[in-house]
Design a protein around this motif. Structure first.
Motif, mmCIF file in Angstrom:
data_model
loop_
_atom_site.group_PDB
_atom_site.id
_atom_site.type_symbol
_atom_site.label_atom_id
_atom_site.label_comp_id
_atom_site.label_asym_id
_atom_site.label_seq_id
_atom_site.Cartn_x
_atom_site.Cartn_y
_atom_site.Cartn_z
ATOM 1 N N GLY A 196 94.201 56.488 32.308
ATOM 2 C CA GLY A 196 94.767 56.026 33.572
ATOM 3 C C GLY A 196 93.872 56.278 34.768
ATOM 4 N N ILE A 197 93.212 57.441 34.790
ATOM 5 C CA ILE A 197 92.375 57.759 35.937
ATOM 6 C C ILE A 197 91.191 56.808 36.039
ATOM 7 C CG2 ILE A 197 90.918 59.459 34.729
ATOM 8 C CD1 ILE A 197 90.935 61.121 37.305
ATOM 9 N N PHE A 198 90.694 56.352 34.899
ATOM 10 C CA PHE A 198 89.548 55.444 34.911
ATOM 11 C C PHE A 198 89.959 54.027 35.286
ATOM 12 C CE2 PHE A 198 88.556 58.864 31.879
ATOM 13 C CZ PHE A 198 87.468 59.413 32.541
ATOM 14 N N VAL A 199 91.146 53.618 34.870
ATOM 15 C CA VAL A 199 91.661 52.308 35.288
ATOM 16 C C VAL A 199 91.845 52.292 36.805
ATOM 17 C CG1 VAL A 199 93.621 50.724 35.153
ATOM 18 C CG2 VAL A 199 92.779 51.835 33.087
ATOM 19 N N GLY A 200 92.464 53.339 37.341
ATOM 20 C CA GLY A 200 92.663 53.425 38.785
ATOM 21 C C GLY A 200 91.357 53.481 39.547
ATOM 22 N N ALA A 201 90.389 54.232 39.020
ATOM 23 C CA ALA A 201 89.089 54.359 39.693
ATOM 24 C C ALA A 201 88.353 53.026 39.727
ATOM 25 C CB ALA A 201 88.243 55.418 38.995
ATOM 26 N N VAL A 202 88.427 52.271 38.644
ATOM 27 C CA VAL A 202 87.765 50.961 38.598
ATOM 28 C C VAL A 202 88.447 49.990 39.564
ATOM 29 C CG1 VAL A 202 87.300 48.944 37.152
ATOM 30 C CG2 VAL A 202 86.845 51.244 36.271
ATOM 31 N N LEU A 203 89.778 50.028 39.638
ATOM 32 C CA LEU A 203 90.483 49.177 40.593
ATOM 33 C C LEU A 203 90.068 49.502 42.020
ATOM 34 C CD1 LEU A 203 94.129 48.996 39.183
ATOM 35 C CD2 LEU A 203 92.440 47.158 39.300
ATOM 36 N N HIS A 204 89.988 50.801 42.322
ATOM 37 C CA HIS A 204 89.514 51.204 43.655
ATOM 38 C C HIS A 204 88.104 50.685 43.904
ATOM 39 C CE1 HIS A 204 87.524 53.598 46.689
ATOM 40 N NE2 HIS A 204 86.724 54.055 45.771
ATOM 41 N N MET A 205 87.238 50.801 42.917
ATOM 42 C CA MET A 205 85.851 50.356 43.063
ATOM 43 C C MET A 205 85.787 48.866 43.393
ATOM 44 S SD MET A 205 82.713 50.870 40.342
ATOM 45 C CE MET A 205 83.591 49.993 39.038
ATOM 46 N N LEU A 206 86.616 48.065 42.729
ATOM 47 C CA LEU A 206 86.629 46.621 42.978
ATOM 48 C C LEU A 206 87.174 46.304 44.370
ATOM 49 C CD1 LEU A 206 87.881 45.334 39.501
ATOM 50 C CD2 LEU A 206 85.545 45.295 40.407
ATOM 51 N N ILE A 207 88.254 46.991 44.769
ATOM 52 C CA ILE A 207 88.812 46.793 46.110
ATOM 53 C C ILE A 207 87.775 47.143 47.169
ATOM 54 C CG2 ILE A 207 90.556 47.585 47.760
ATOM 55 C CD1 ILE A 207 92.419 48.019 45.357
ATOM 56 N N ARG A 208 87.096 48.245 46.977
ATOM 57 C CA ARG A 208 86.076 48.687 47.928
ATOM 58 C C ARG A 208 84.942 47.668 48.029
ATOM 59 N NH1 ARG A 208 82.448 54.247 47.251
ATOM 60 N NH2 ARG A 208 81.271 54.033 49.194
ATOM 61 N N TYR A 209 84.486 47.178 46.895
ATOM 62 C CA TYR A 209 83.371 46.233 46.883
ATOM 63 C C TYR A 209 83.744 44.921 47.571
ATOM 64 C CZ TYR A 209 79.674 43.222 45.027
ATOM 65 O OH TYR A 209 78.623 42.344 44.896
ATOM 66 N N VAL A 210 84.900 44.382 47.242
ATOM 67 C CA VAL A 210 85.343 43.120 47.851
ATOM 68 C C VAL A 210 85.561 43.298 49.357
ATOM 69 C CG1 VAL A 210 87.211 41.429 47.932
ATOM 70 C CG2 VAL A 210 86.357 42.229 45.731
ATOM 71 N N SER A 211 86.181 44.401 49.749
ATOM 72 C CA SER A 211 86.475 44.644 51.157
ATOM 73 C C SER A 211 85.192 44.784 51.981
ATOM 74 C CB SER A 211 87.325 45.910 51.305
ATOM 75 O OG SER A 211 87.625 46.161 52.655
ATOM 76 N N PHE A 217 76.040 49.261 46.653
ATOM 77 C CA PHE A 217 75.948 50.708 46.841
ATOM 78 C C PHE A 217 77.321 51.355 46.635
ATOM 79 C CE2 PHE A 217 77.559 49.781 51.101
ATOM 80 C CZ PHE A 217 78.344 50.897 51.379
ATOM 81 N N GLY A 218 78.387 50.629 47.026
ATOM 82 C CA GLY A 218 79.730 51.164 46.831
ATOM 83 C C GLY A 218 80.090 51.278 45.362
ATOM 84 N N ILE A 219 79.655 50.287 44.571
ATOM 85 C CA ILE A 219 79.893 50.333 43.130
ATOM 86 C C ILE A 219 79.136 51.506 42.515
ATOM 87 C CG2 ILE A 219 79.464 49.131 40.951
ATOM 88 C CD1 ILE A 219 80.044 46.526 42.332
ATOM 89 N N ILE A 220 77.898 51.684 42.952
ATOM 90 C CA ILE A 220 77.091 52.795 42.428
ATOM 91 C C ILE A 220 77.722 54.135 42.803
ATOM 92 C CG2 ILE A 220 74.845 53.929 42.502
ATOM 93 C CD1 ILE A 220 73.621 51.172 43.063
ATOM 94 N N ASP A 221 78.150 54.249 44.058
ATOM 95 C CA ASP A 221 78.761 55.493 44.517
ATOM 96 C C ASP A 221 80.022 55.814 43.714
ATOM 97 O OD1 ASP A 221 79.109 57.723 46.375
ATOM 98 O OD2 ASP A 221 80.776 56.564 47.195
ATOM 99 N N SER A 222 80.871 54.804 43.523
ATOM 100 C CA SER A 222 82.094 55.016 42.744
ATOM 101 C C SER A 222 81.774 55.298 41.285
ATOM 102 C CB SER A 222 83.007 53.783 42.853
ATOM 103 O OG SER A 222 83.452 53.587 44.176
ATOM 104 N N ALA A 223 80.751 54.622 40.750
ATOM 105 C CA ALA A 223 80.371 54.825 39.349
ATOM 106 C C ALA A 223 79.883 56.249 39.106
ATOM 107 C CB ALA A 223 79.300 53.823 38.938
ATOM 108 N N VAL A 224 79.148 56.796 40.064
ATOM 109 C CA VAL A 224 78.690 58.188 39.948
ATOM 110 C C VAL A 224 79.890 59.132 39.893
ATOM 111 C CG1 VAL A 224 77.459 60.058 41.126
ATOM 112 C CG2 VAL A 224 76.456 57.769 41.048
#
Length: 294
Positions: A175-190, A219-226
């Protein structure tokens, strides 16, 4: 447009008085939303969320650690920073404590990010570059940790030698990884939308601007991925998983956590050859108090 906010922290903020007022209203709505989802359920005596010393202590520690880590990293010339897993502590908090409690911590974290040398040309650029990307961290809480379900997963998969040593601890926390990926996508699009809306070069074609924004905001995707990678490593530790599992102080959570500890012991005893049973010396006892849900 006259500069309303200035100083060493806000030297890159160029807002008029009206723009500043709009930004303050947006921030007030964010904070009120976080308060409302915690207070309104108590008024109607439904879906109450009790705050304990544990909740506040963990929240303060995760918030402080996340903000401290956000100062360390690679700062990009046009704004943005790839940090040293700054988001990992708030991922962990939202996951273990849920959406509503997470909203409070994330609201505070978002406000702190706006104090960290922001680059703002409009209240809406602040919304799409800072407020929405960081406030979306609370979506991790929608996939919060459930002790009983985790215990069932560990019992079911603990005898699988391919994942017994550490894999089941990570897989059980999907669950934590699903939520983190959703956040990453929202951040990137925004942030990409903000780049196109407020920072695109009028002398360059739409396609070129879009390509640049899509590329730069990775850079946001990279930051979230780290941060996701750091969370993965952290949750791969049985010791950390067990520590978080037993650290609940209401009856229902303690009962479910006890099942998780027993699942750890069963899995370790049946798979790890010659190893000590992890967590065998941990005992969990129920405390007085009503069930707490989030």
């Amino acid at each position: 447009m006259t500069t309303f906010l200035c100083g060493s922290v806000f030297e890159d903020v160029n807002l008029s008085g009206i723009g500043t007022a709009v930004l303050c209203i947006i921030l007030a709505v964010m904070v009120l939303a976080a308060v409302a989802v915690n207070v309104i359920p108590r008024l109607v005596h439904k879906w109450e969320a009790e705050y304990t010393t544990r909740d506040l202590t963990y929240g303060a520690a995760c918030l402080a650690l996340a903000y401290a880590l956000s100062w360390a990293g690679v700062k990009l010339p046009q704004g943005g920073t790839i940090t040293i897993a700054a988001l990992a502590p708030v991922f962990i908090y939202c996951y273990y404590f849920g959406f509503r409690k997470g909203m409070v911590i994330i609201s505070a974290y978002t406000l702190l990010q706006l104090l960290q040398f922001p680059y703002i040309v409009s209240p809406w650029s602040a919304f799409f570059d800072y407020i929405l990307p960081y406030f979306s961290l609370c979506v991790v809480g929608l996939f919060r940790y459930k002790p009983q379900k985790y215990a069932a997963f560990v019992k079911k998969n603990g005898k699988n030698s391919a994942i017994a040593k550490w894999g089941y601890t990570v897989a059980g926390h999907w669950g934590i990884f699903v939520g983190a990926v959703l956040h990453m996508l929202i951040r990137y699009v925004s942030q990409t939308f903000s780049g196109m809306l407020f920072f695109a070069d009028a002398e360059v074609s739409f396609g070129a601007n879009l390509t640049y924004c899509l590329t730069y905001n990775t850079f946001g995707i990279i930051d979230s991925a780290v941060a996701i990678a750091a969370t993965f490593i952290l949750l791969s530790s049985r010791s950390f998983s067990m520590f978080m599992t037993v650290n609940f102080d209401d009856k229902k959570a303690l009962r479910d956590a006890s099942m998780s500890v027993q699942a750890f012991e069963t899995a370790d005893a049946s798979v790890l050859e010659g190893g000590s049973t992890a967590g065998s010396d941990i005992t969990v006892s129920a405390t007085e108090g009503k069930d707490v849900t989030d």
